[in-house]
Write an enzyme that holds these catalytic residues in place. Structure first.
Site, PDB file in Angstrom:
ATOM      1  N   ARG A  35       0.837  -1.215   0.000  1.00 28.01           N
ATOM      2  CA  ARG A  35       0.000   0.000   0.000  1.00 28.01           C
ATOM      3  C   ARG A  35       0.867   1.258   0.000  1.00 28.01           C
ATOM      4  NH1 ARG A  35      -5.173  -1.974   3.510  1.00 28.01           N
ATOM      5  NH2 ARG A  35      -6.233  -2.783   1.690  1.00 28.01           N
ATOM      6  N   LYS A 198     -20.159 -14.464   0.660  1.00 24.00           N
ATOM      7  CA  LYS A 198     -21.226 -13.545   1.080  1.00 24.00           C
ATOM      8  C   LYS A 198     -22.122 -13.149  -0.083  1.00 24.00           C
ATOM      9  CE  LYS A 198     -17.962 -11.596   4.197  1.00 24.00           C
ATOM     10  NZ  LYS A 198     -16.853 -11.087   3.390  1.00 24.00           N
ATOM     11  N   GLY A 351      -9.432  -7.721  -2.310  1.00 28.83           N
ATOM     12  CA  GLY A 351      -9.818  -8.714  -1.317  1.00 28.83           C
ATOM     13  C   GLY A 351      -9.315 -10.099  -1.665  1.00 28.83           C
ATOM     14  N   GLY A 374     -13.823  -3.568  -0.780  1.00 32.17           N
ATOM     15  CA  GLY A 374     -15.156  -2.974  -0.662  1.00 32.17           C
ATOM     16  C   GLY A 374     -15.390  -1.926  -1.736  1.00 32.17           C
TER      17      GLY A 374
HETATM   18  P1  AMP Z   1     -16.217 -13.254   0.296  1.00 33.31           P
HETATM   19  O1  AMP Z   1     -15.691 -12.498   1.451  1.00 33.31           O
HETATM   20  O2  AMP Z   1     -17.685 -13.228   0.155  1.00 33.31           O
HETATM   21  O3  AMP Z   1     -15.518 -12.879  -1.014  1.00 33.31           O
HETATM   22  O4  AMP Z   1     -15.855 -14.773   0.550  1.00 33.31           O
HETATM   23  C1  AMP Z   1     -14.539 -15.251   0.543  1.00 33.31           C
HETATM   24  C2  AMP Z   1     -14.498 -16.514   1.312  1.00 33.31           C
HETATM   25  O5  AMP Z   1     -15.398 -17.440   0.740  1.00 33.31           O
HETATM   26  C3  AMP Z   1     -13.154 -17.204   1.314  1.00 33.31           C
HETATM   27  O6  AMP Z   1     -12.616 -17.124   2.597  1.00 33.31           O
HETATM   28  C4  AMP Z   1     -13.486 -18.640   0.932  1.00 33.31           C
HETATM   29  O7  AMP Z   1     -12.863 -19.588   1.760  1.00 33.31           O
HETATM   30  C5  AMP Z   1     -14.983 -18.705   1.128  1.00 33.31           C
HETATM   31  N1  AMP Z   1     -15.610 -19.744   0.300  1.00 33.31           N
HETATM   32  C6  AMP Z   1     -15.476 -19.942  -1.009  1.00 33.31           C
HETATM   33  N2  AMP Z   1     -16.160 -21.025  -1.401  1.00 33.31           N
HETATM   34  C7  AMP Z   1     -16.738 -21.547  -0.303  1.00 33.31           C
HETATM   35  C8  AMP Z   1     -17.566 -22.689  -0.068  1.00 33.31           C
HETATM   36  N3  AMP Z   1     -17.916 -23.503  -1.058  1.00 33.31           N
HETATM   37  N4  AMP Z   1     -17.975 -22.896   1.198  1.00 33.31           N
HETATM   38  C9  AMP Z   1     -17.614 -22.055   2.184  1.00 33.31           C
HETATM   39  N5  AMP Z   1     -16.834 -20.975   2.031  1.00 33.31           N
HETATM   40  C10 AMP Z   1     -16.396 -20.716   0.791  1.00 33.31           C
END
Ligand code: AMP
Length: 395
Positions: A35, A198, A351, A374
């Site tokens: 950063r 999410k 991210g 974000g």
């Molecule tokens: P996000 O913050 O929504 O981008 O989610 C990222 C997280 O989703 C990562 O830490 C992944 O480990 C998790 N993730 C991806 N695929 C799966 C899955 N099939 N089941 C549970 N967690 C998941």
């Protein structure tokens, strides 16, 4: 188009520059300085063009208190090393006082100072006019170069622009160019890949992307909410109950918009959320009741690779599986590999997808990796980011 530091006279001017120096720290040491290095082009330009540079940033969440574990002093030291010149660190916990005003006023052309963590002041995140004015009085112009916080209307990201001419630095310019061009003027086929867990956060993004893309690929934990909406059984896979209905509506919208929507057809399951849990690859229609989907399967990987080989613009946000566990990282790794091989414009949201391409060694093969998780999501959602909205337009 927003004005940048190139579009205004900076010589002899006090440039109040918002950077994102929210670096990871361990035992008082910076563990990753990307950063800081990302901010160097703007800072160097200002120095070389005779500006008097006053830098400001937040670090962590001190919540309006001067908690010294969040001091920016280590950043000042690292920045001085990288610039090869002195960085005057203003260790004033209230961020602005008479002493800081005097130091800023006595800067000579090309000198650099860094203020203390702006979030030591509670007014910062509330965008209170009083603190915005205090900050603004230090400078003659405002330069926003903190894309990672551009989706927040805070004193140092937006409020100061009420009192000073405001332009962007090179980092924000680059983010707006790559993300903006992909959304507004993509070379086609334009493919978006959405993953991660999410789904609720990403539904508005998917909704906006459906109006723009030719193909939308959905993977990762959010797929299971879509499967549920399609009436499939998903075993113990991650599910966002509240979003099932919206996911069903998105499937209909994709069809109506003529978007080629690709969901996984096979998945890799496990009994436990554990790297060592036994793996089972199955069709999405055959997920056992006692297993959870952890990654996309080999047929899905092939299909995605096929789509990506034809693409000319790709935006990727969110991993295809639990990529932090090596046994369930294959889908994410293969998507990264396909993008690394592709001659399309490849844009990676910040991210986890940014972390994944770094982890697998593909970072330097991508067209652009966003510095804001974000912020890039809100940008892709079509929202106006407050820290960008306040910047002046080019005539
Ligand atoms: P996000 O913050 O929504 O981008 O989610 C990222 C997280 O989703 C990562 O830490 C992944 O480990 C998790 N993730 C991806 N695929 C799966 C899955 N099939 N089941 C549970 N967690 C998941």
């Amino acid at each position: 188009m927003k004005k940048t530091v190139r579009d205004i006279e900076v010589k002899g001017k006090k440039a109040l520059v918002r950077c994102d120096f929210n670096v990871p720290m361990q035992d008082g040491k910076i563990t990753d300085d990307i950063r800081i290095t990302s901010a160097l082009p703007t800072i160097k330009y200002l120095i070389e063009n005779g500006a008097r540079v006053i830098l400001m940033s937040h670090m962590g969440r001190p919540k309006g208190e001067a908690k010294m574990e969040y001091t920016l002093k280590p950043v000042a030291e690292r920045l001085a090393e990288l610039l090869g010149q002195e960085v005057i660190f203003s260790s004033v916990p209230e961020v602005v006082n008479q002493q800081v005003i005097d130091t800023a006023a006595s800067l000579k052309d090309g000198q650099v100072m860094l203020l203390e963590n702006v979030r030591f002041r509670g007014e910062e995140t509330k965008n209170e006019a009083g603190f915005a004015k205090e900050l603004a009085q230090l400078g003659d112009l405002f330069v926003n170069d903190a894309f990672g916080t551009a989706h927040r209307a805070h004193c140092s990201t937006a409020g100061v622009a009420d009192y000073l001419p405001a332009v962007s630095g090179f980092l924000i310019e680059k983010e707006v160019k790559f993300l903006g061009d992909a959304l507004e003027n993509p070379e086609r086929p334009f493919v978006a890949i959405m993953g991660g867990a999410k789904v609720g956060d990403k539904i508005p993004v998917i909704e906006n992307l459906l109006k723009k893309v030719d193909t939308l690929i959905i993977g990762g934990g959010m797929s299971y909410t879509f499967f549920k909406a399609m009436g499939l059984e998903i075993g113990t896979s991650i599910l966002d109950e509240e979003s099932i209905e919206l996911a069903g509506e998105l499937l209909k919208k994709a069809e109506a918009a003529g978007v080629n929507m690709i969901l996984p057809t096979d998945v890799v399951c496990a009994k436990e959320f554990d790297n060592n849990s036994e793996k089972l690859t199955c069709e999405r229609t055959e997920i056992p009741a006692d297993r959870m989907g952890m990654d996309i399967g080999p047929k899905t990987i092939e299909r995605i690779r096929g789509e990506l080989s034809k693409a000319k613009t790709v935006v990727w946000n969110g991993p295809m599986g639990v990529f932090e566990m090596p046994n369930f990282a294959e889908g994410t790794k293969q998507v990264g590999a396909a993008l690394a091989e592709s001659d399309a414009a490849t844009i990676i949201g910040g991210g986890d997808s940014a972390a994944a391409v770094e982890q697998f060694g593909y970072a330097d093969k991508m067209t652009h990796i966003s510095t804001g998780g974000g912020a890039s999501l809100e940008f892709l959602e079509g929202k106006v980011l407050p820290g960008i909205a306040v910047l002046e337009e080019k005539e």
